[in-house]
Design an enzyme around this catalytic site. Structure first.
Site, PDB file in Angstrom:
ATOM      1  N   HIS A  29      93.790 -13.188 -17.984  1.00  0.00           N
ATOM      2  CA  HIS A  29      93.895 -13.802 -16.659  1.00  0.00           C
ATOM      3  C   HIS A  29      92.546 -13.830 -15.947  1.00  0.00           C
ATOM      4  CE1 HIS A  29      94.647 -13.632 -12.254  1.00  0.00           C
ATOM      5  NE2 HIS A  29      95.527 -14.566 -12.538  1.00  0.00           N
ATOM      6  N   ARG A 119      97.415 -26.449 -13.550  1.00  0.00           N
ATOM      7  CA  ARG A 119      98.287 -25.270 -13.607  1.00  0.00           C
ATOM      8  C   ARG A 119      99.059 -25.110 -12.304  1.00  0.00           C
ATOM      9  NH1 ARG A 119      93.432 -23.457 -15.694  1.00  0.00           N
ATOM     10  NH2 ARG A 119      93.438 -22.938 -17.902  1.00  0.00           N
ATOM     11  N   ARG A 187     101.415 -28.986 -15.702  1.00  0.00           N
ATOM     12  CA  ARG A 187     102.210 -28.143 -16.603  1.00  0.00           C
ATOM     13  C   ARG A 187     103.273 -27.433 -15.791  1.00  0.00           C
ATOM     14  NH1 ARG A 187      99.163 -23.390 -19.622  1.00  0.00           N
ATOM     15  NH2 ARG A 187      99.364 -22.467 -17.542  1.00  0.00           N
ATOM     16  N   GLU A 289     101.581 -25.350 -28.929  1.00  0.00           N
ATOM     17  CA  GLU A 289     100.936 -24.036 -28.897  1.00  0.00           C
ATOM     18  C   GLU A 289     101.676 -22.991 -29.720  1.00  0.00           C
ATOM     19  OE1 GLU A 289     100.908 -22.815 -24.803  1.00  0.00           O
ATOM     20  OE2 GLU A 289     102.933 -23.550 -24.462  1.00  0.00           O
ATOM     21  N   GLY A 310      97.416 -26.242 -27.177  1.00  0.00           N
ATOM     22  CA  GLY A 310      97.011 -25.043 -26.439  1.00  0.00           C
ATOM     23  C   GLY A 310      96.443 -24.022 -27.400  1.00  0.00           C
ATOM     24  N   ASN A 312      94.796 -21.293 -26.989  1.00  0.00           N
ATOM     25  CA  ASN A 312      94.924 -19.862 -26.692  1.00  0.00           C
ATOM     26  C   ASN A 312      96.147 -19.263 -27.381  1.00  0.00           C
ATOM     27  OD1 ASN A 312      92.713 -20.133 -25.055  1.00  0.00           O
ATOM     28  ND2 ASN A 312      93.829 -20.002 -23.135  1.00  0.00           N
ATOM     29  N   ASP A 313      97.309 -19.799 -27.076  1.00  0.00           N
ATOM     30  CA  ASP A 313      98.545 -19.262 -27.670  1.00  0.00           C
ATOM     31  C   ASP A 313      98.659 -19.610 -29.148  1.00  0.00           C
ATOM     32  OD1 ASP A 313      99.750 -17.749 -25.673  1.00  0.00           O
ATOM     33  OD2 ASP A 313     100.576 -19.504 -24.681  1.00  0.00           O
ATOM     34  N   CYS A 360      93.893 -28.320 -24.758  1.00  0.00           N
ATOM     35  CA  CYS A 360      93.713 -27.513 -23.543  1.00  0.00           C
ATOM     36  C   CYS A 360      92.758 -26.362 -23.809  1.00  0.00           C
ATOM     37  CB  CYS A 360      95.044 -26.953 -23.064  1.00  0.00           C
ATOM     38  SG  CYS A 360      96.217 -28.177 -22.533  1.00  0.00           S
TER      39      CYS A 360
END
Length: 379
Positions: A29, A119, A187, A289, A310, A312-313, A360
Site C-alpha cells: 500500500h 481506483r 475499477r 490478474e 494486473g 501485481n496480483d 495496469c
C-alpha cells in the site's frame, strides 16, 4: 515513518515529504500510494521506526535505483528537469493510473490517452471514510465514537446511502470530467476485508481472514448477500456519473474475477442496478490478474469488452509469493519467465477474441517495456 501503512493513513500520507516503513514489498500500500502522490518511499526496512526515532531530520532518496537511502540530517539536492515535449509517442497508447480526484485536472495535461486504471478506494478513504454497510446501518455500529462520527458525516443528507452515492459519484465524476472525452476506466471497489475493517464502522461488518489477499475481495463480494446492498450504492454512483453528469467516457472494470460463472453473476448484478453492458455505450472490462483469467480467456471473453493485465496480483499468484511480505520479497519478480509467458498468453487471447487490451503495471519500467515490445511486434 511507520511499521506499515493502510488506507486510513492516506490523509497523512498526502502531507508527507517521504515515507519509510518497516514492512512491505514493492507493491504494498505505501509504495503504490507514494507513487501516485509523487513522493519517495522506502519499504521493508526492518527496524526503521527504532533507528530513526531520535533523528529530528532525515533526507530520503530513491534516486539510486531499487535500493533507497536514508541520510541523517538535511542533505542539499538539486532538481534536474528534462524536456520531453519533442519525444515521439510510442505505438502503444499510454494511459494513466489515478485515484485521487484532487490530482485529476493537473494530471490531465500530461501526454496521455486517458485513464487506464482509476481506483475507487482512494475516493472512499478520503471522501467517505466509513464502511458502506455502516452508512446503511449506523445503529449496528457498537463503538460509540465511530457511530457518532458516521452520524456526523451523514447528518446533512437524506440517508447514509444518499451520502455515499453523492460523494462517490462526485469523486468519480471529477476524474472522468478531467479527461473527457478520453476513456476513463474505473475499477470497482477492491478492498480486502482487513482494509474495509479499517474504515469507520468496518469491524462490525467484515470477517477476520488469515489471508485477505486471496479472500473476500473483488467480484466475489458484489453478488454476495452480505455485501450486495453496498455494491448497489456503488452501481448507482457510477450510473449517476454516466447518466446525470453525461460522462459516458466512463468504463467499468471488474477486479479479481475467479471463475467464468462469477463473471456471469457480476454482469447480471450490474444490469440489475442499471449498468447493462452496451446500453448508452457502456463498456465492461475485466482485470486479468488470476492465472485462470488467462487460461480461460476464451470463455471469459463473451462477457467483456476488454481486459487489463494486473501484473501485481498475477505475479503473486503465478509465483506463490505474498506481495505484502518482505520475508519473501526476493522471490517476487514480474520479470520471471513464467510471468512473461502468462502475459504473452493473455495478450494473444485478447487479440484472438477482439478484446481491448492494456496493462495496469503501476511500478516497474521493465514490464512496460516487455508490453510495448510485444505489442509493437504482435498486437
Amino acid at each position: 515513518m511507520s511499521d506499515i501503512t493502510t488506507p486510513d493513513w492516506e490523509p497523512i500520507m498526502k502531507l508527507a515529504s517521504a515515507i519509510v516503513t518497516n514492512r512491505g514489498g514493492r507493491t504494498c500500500h505505501a509504495a503504490i500510494i507514494a507513487r501516485e502522490l509523487g513522493i519517495p518511499a522506502i519499504v521493508g526496512c526492518g527496524h526503521a521506526t527504532e533507528v530513526l526515532q531520535h533523528n529530528p531530520f532525515v533526507t530520503v532518496s530513491c534516486a539510486q535505483g531499487e535500493i533507497g537511502t536514508v541520510y541523517s540530517g538535511k542533505i542539499p539536492f538539486r532538481v534536474i528537469e528534462t524536456d520531453l515535449s519533442q519525444q515521439a509517442s510510442p505505438k502503444t497508447e499510454m494511459m494513466l493510473n489515478l485515484g485521487n480526484p484532487d490530482l485529476a485536472f493537473q494530471t490531465s495535461f500530461l501526454p496521455n490517452k486517458g485513464v487506464g486504471l482509476a481506483r475507487m478506494e482512494f475516493i472512499i478513504n478520503q471522501s467517505i471514510q466509513a464502511h458502506p454497510l455502516a452508512l446503511l446501518h449506523p445503529e449496528r455500529v457498537k463503538d460509540p465514537i465511530q457511530k457518532n462520527r458516521i452520524l456526523e458525516l451523514i447528518k446533512n443528507h437524506q440517508s447514509g446511502a444518499d451520502f455515499f452515492i453523492k460523494k462517490l459519484s462526485e469523486g468519480i465524476g471529477t476524474l472522468t470530467a478531467a479527461f473527457y472525452p478520453k476513456p476513463v476506466v474505473i475499477r470497482l471497489s477492491d478492498f480486502k476485508s482487513n482494509e474495509y475493517a479499517s474504515l469507520l464502522g468496518g469491524q462490525q461488518f467484515e470477517p477476520k481472514e488469515e489471508n485477505p489477499m486471496i479472500g473476500f475481495r473483488g467480484a466475489s463480494r458484489y453478488s454476495s448477500k452480505l455485501f450486495e446492498p453496498a455494491f448497489e450504492m456503488e452501481c448507482l454512483a457510477i450510473k449517476r456519473v454516466r447518466e446525470l453528469m453525461g460522462l459516458t467516457n466512463l468504463i467499468i472494470m471488474v477486479p479479481f474475477v475467479r471463475r467464468v460463472a462469477e463473471a456471469k453473476q457480476v454482469i447480471n448484478t450490474l444490469a440489475k442496478y442499471g449498468l447493462r453492458r452496451g446500453e448508452n455505450d457502456l463498456k465492461l472490462y475485466m482485470m486479468c490478474e488470476i492465472p485462470n483469467n488467462v487460461l480461460e480467456i476464451d470463455n471469459f471473453a463473451p462477457y467483456f469488452d476488454g481486459i487489463s493485465i494486473g501484473t501485481n496480483d498475477l505475479t503473486q499468484l503465478i509465483l506463490g509469493v505474498d506481495r505484502d511480505s518482505e520475508l519473501v520479497a526476493y522471490d517476487y519478480d514480474e520479470r520471471d519467465n513464467g510471468v512473461k509467458k502468462m502475459i504473452q498468453w493473455a495478450i494473444e487471447g485478447a487479440k484472438r477474441n477482439g478484446l481491448h487490451k492494456s496493462s495496469c503495471a503501476d511500478k516497474h519500467p521493465p514490464i512496460i517495456l516487455i508490453w510495448h515490445s510485444f505489442c509493437r511486434t504482435r498486437c
